[in-house]
Write an enzyme that holds these catalytic residues in place. Sequence first.
Site, PDB file in Angstrom:
ATOM      1  N   GLN A   1       0.859  -1.180   0.000  1.00 19.58           N
ATOM      2  CA  GLN A   1       0.000   0.000   0.000  1.00 19.58           C
ATOM      3  C   GLN A   1       0.900   1.235   0.000  1.00 19.58           C
ATOM      4  O   GLN A   1       1.716   1.420   0.910  1.00 19.58           O
ATOM      5  CB  GLN A   1      -0.920   0.041   1.214  1.00 19.58           C
ATOM      6  CG  GLN A   1      -1.921   1.192   1.117  1.00 19.58           C
ATOM      7  CD  GLN A   1      -2.753   1.362   2.376  1.00 19.58           C
ATOM      8  OE1 GLN A   1      -2.247   1.789   3.400  1.00 19.58           O
ATOM      9  NE2 GLN A   1      -4.036   1.029   2.288  1.00 19.58           N
TER      10      GLN A   1
ATOM     11  N   HIS B   1      -3.346   4.325  -1.466  1.00 14.66           N
ATOM     12  CA  HIS B   1      -4.192   4.656  -0.311  1.00 14.66           C
ATOM     13  C   HIS B   1      -4.907   5.974  -0.594  1.00 14.66           C
ATOM     14  O   HIS B   1      -4.352   7.053  -0.427  1.00 14.66           O
ATOM     15  CB  HIS B   1      -3.340   4.764   0.947  1.00 14.66           C
ATOM     16  CG  HIS B   1      -4.130   4.738   2.230  1.00 14.66           C
ATOM     17  ND1 HIS B   1      -5.471   5.010   2.279  1.00 14.66           N
ATOM     18  CD2 HIS B   1      -3.764   4.467   3.514  1.00 14.66           C
ATOM     19  CE1 HIS B   1      -5.902   4.915   3.532  1.00 14.66           C
ATOM     20  NE2 HIS B   1      -4.885   4.578   4.295  1.00 14.66           N
TER      21      HIS B   1
ATOM     22  N   HIS C   1      -9.728   7.553   4.015  1.00 13.81           N
ATOM     23  CA  HIS C   1      -9.583   7.876   5.441  1.00 13.81           C
ATOM     24  C   HIS C   1      -9.025   9.259   5.744  1.00 13.81           C
ATOM     25  O   HIS C   1      -8.509   9.513   6.831  1.00 13.81           O
ATOM     26  CB  HIS C   1      -8.705   6.818   6.138  1.00 13.81           C
ATOM     27  CG  HIS C   1      -9.188   5.430   5.929  1.00 13.81           C
ATOM     28  ND1 HIS C   1      -8.407   4.308   6.172  1.00 13.81           N
ATOM     29  CD2 HIS C   1     -10.379   4.946   5.469  1.00 13.81           C
ATOM     30  CE1 HIS C   1      -9.084   3.214   5.885  1.00 13.81           C
ATOM     31  NE2 HIS C   1     -10.291   3.582   5.456  1.00 13.81           N
TER      32      HIS C   1
ATOM     33  N   TYR D   1      -6.452  10.881   4.176  1.00 11.62           N
ATOM     34  CA  TYR D   1      -5.036  11.106   3.880  1.00 11.62           C
ATOM     35  C   TYR D   1      -4.900  11.840   2.542  1.00 11.62           C
ATOM     36  O   TYR D   1      -5.898  12.283   1.975  1.00 11.62           O
ATOM     37  CB  TYR D   1      -4.278   9.784   3.929  1.00 11.62           C
ATOM     38  CG  TYR D   1      -4.286   9.168   5.313  1.00 11.62           C
ATOM     39  CD1 TYR D   1      -3.720   9.848   6.396  1.00 11.62           C
ATOM     40  CD2 TYR D   1      -4.905   7.953   5.559  1.00 11.62           C
ATOM     41  CE1 TYR D   1      -3.750   9.314   7.677  1.00 11.62           C
ATOM     42  CE2 TYR D   1      -4.935   7.405   6.844  1.00 11.62           C
ATOM     43  CZ  TYR D   1      -4.364   8.097   7.897  1.00 11.62           C
ATOM     44  OH  TYR D   1      -4.400   7.567   9.168  1.00 11.62           O
TER      45      TYR D   1
ATOM     46  N   ARG E   1      -7.751   2.092  -2.869  1.00  5.85           N
ATOM     47  CA  ARG E   1      -8.590   2.056  -1.672  1.00  5.85           C
ATOM     48  C   ARG E   1      -9.222   3.437  -1.487  1.00  5.85           C
ATOM     49  O   ARG E   1      -8.528   4.453  -1.500  1.00  5.85           O
ATOM     50  CB  ARG E   1      -7.759   1.697  -0.441  1.00  5.85           C
ATOM     51  CG  ARG E   1      -8.649   1.340   0.756  1.00  5.85           C
ATOM     52  CD  ARG E   1      -7.866   0.931   1.991  1.00  5.85           C
ATOM     53  NE  ARG E   1      -8.579  -0.119   2.710  1.00  5.85           N
ATOM     54  CZ  ARG E   1      -8.484  -0.337   4.004  1.00  5.85           C
ATOM     55  NH1 ARG E   1      -7.696   0.404   4.764  1.00  5.85           N
ATOM     56  NH2 ARG E   1      -9.159  -1.314   4.572  1.00  5.85           N
TER      57      ARG E   1
ATOM     58  N   GLY F   1      -9.080  -7.497   8.667  1.00  7.25           N
ATOM     59  CA  GLY F   1      -8.091  -6.691   9.371  1.00  7.25           C
ATOM     60  C   GLY F   1      -7.734  -7.266  10.718  1.00  7.25           C
ATOM     61  O   GLY F   1      -6.947  -8.205  10.837  1.00  7.25           O
ATOM     62  N   ARG F   2      -8.336  -6.715  11.767  1.00  7.51           N
ATOM     63  CA  ARG F   2      -7.924  -7.066  13.130  1.00  7.51           C
ATOM     64  C   ARG F   2      -8.106  -8.538  13.465  1.00  7.51           C
ATOM     65  O   ARG F   2      -7.318  -9.107  14.226  1.00  7.51           O
ATOM     66  CB  ARG F   2      -8.684  -6.184  14.131  1.00  7.51           C
ATOM     67  CG  ARG F   2      -8.201  -4.734  14.133  1.00  7.51           C
ATOM     68  CD  ARG F   2      -9.115  -3.845  14.950  1.00  7.51           C
ATOM     69  NE  ARG F   2     -10.418  -3.705  14.301  1.00  7.51           N
ATOM     70  CZ  ARG F   2     -11.508  -3.274  14.919  1.00  7.51           C
ATOM     71  NH1 ARG F   2     -11.466  -2.969  16.208  1.00  7.51           N
ATOM     72  NH2 ARG F   2     -12.642  -3.149  14.268  1.00  7.51           N
TER      73      ARG F   2
END
Length: 374
Positions: free
Chosen positions: A101, A170, A173, A175, A223, A341-342
Amino acid sequence: MNTEILFKPFKLGNFSLPNRIVMAPMTRNFSPQGIPGPEVAAYYRRRAENAVGLIITEGTAIHHLAAVEHTSIPNFYGEGLKGWAKVVEEVHAAGGKIIPQLWHVGTARKIGADNQPNPEALPVGPSGISPAGEKVVEPLTEAEIADIIAAFAQAAADAKRVGFDGIELHGAHGYLIDQFFWDKTNKRTDQYGGDLVQRTRFAVEVIEACRRAVGPDFPIVLRFSQWKMYHYGEKLAQTPQELEQFLAPLVQAGVDVFHCSSRRFWEPEFEGSDLNLAAWTKKITGKPVITVGSIGLEKAFLSDLENNNNRQAEQSGNVEARLEQLVELVEREEVDLVAVGRALLVDPAFAVKLRDQQIKEIIPYNDEVLKTLN
């Protein structure tokens, strides 16, 4: 629950994945001086050995002084690339596929001596406005924009050179790329600002430059998200029609796959339809999509406000029931790939247990896992 559909191969042009399970990108801060070492390589290899079809690395810094704000975020240039070459070697040896990424945080980077690396480097953004809405620096000049686009393209070329299987940009979110998309951080009046379509121009030029750098057959994933960090209710597109306007120039620029970042994959994106963001994106563009958002978790991804209010929404519902919903999305061909993810962070064998229908054996997520490279 029959999870067989999640473990069927997926083909994208010359790119073939053994199954539909993707490791979502997650910042880890375990690469001192920006160089991923043997521990990072082993961390990613463990997921490849445990039936993850595609690994998307944590965000990596393109070659720009203000790209990130932590010395242990991996670089995608210089010595950092040597470390990444070892990661690729390990993942491929385990039979996996991996893409980096490529990341620039923009004005999410702070100002001051504590801001490492390169504390002298000011944050940058389309209008110099932080995601909090504060004017922190002057807007990027066109020459500075060109330099950042060139840095993304160089990173893409380097990804192909060191053996990666594609790249992810990316653009989510809040950025840098997303700061150009978002009207609250992009107030420009030149060709990089304006309405929703005009605000895609920076991303379009990044995608086009990366495509020139890697050729026609190297996958480019973008993304994107509606929500922004600490601004969870934001939407770039309020309707499916606006989403179609937003996506069209990105498709034309050369995106192969859209990674549609939602906080909870089961939530509809627009009123009047059960489709989530990924499903809408596939319906509009016809391109393959990755869905993501609290997959395999007992507690859903929350905002700080929701945490403070102890909302019932904290519970994602029965994990197995949510996984059944996920399977149905793929069976209906609303989405193609699913990013974990987590749940995958805490349990490297998550995909194997899902494949073998050992759902009750999946290790529940806990924050302690963030302290190590499990």
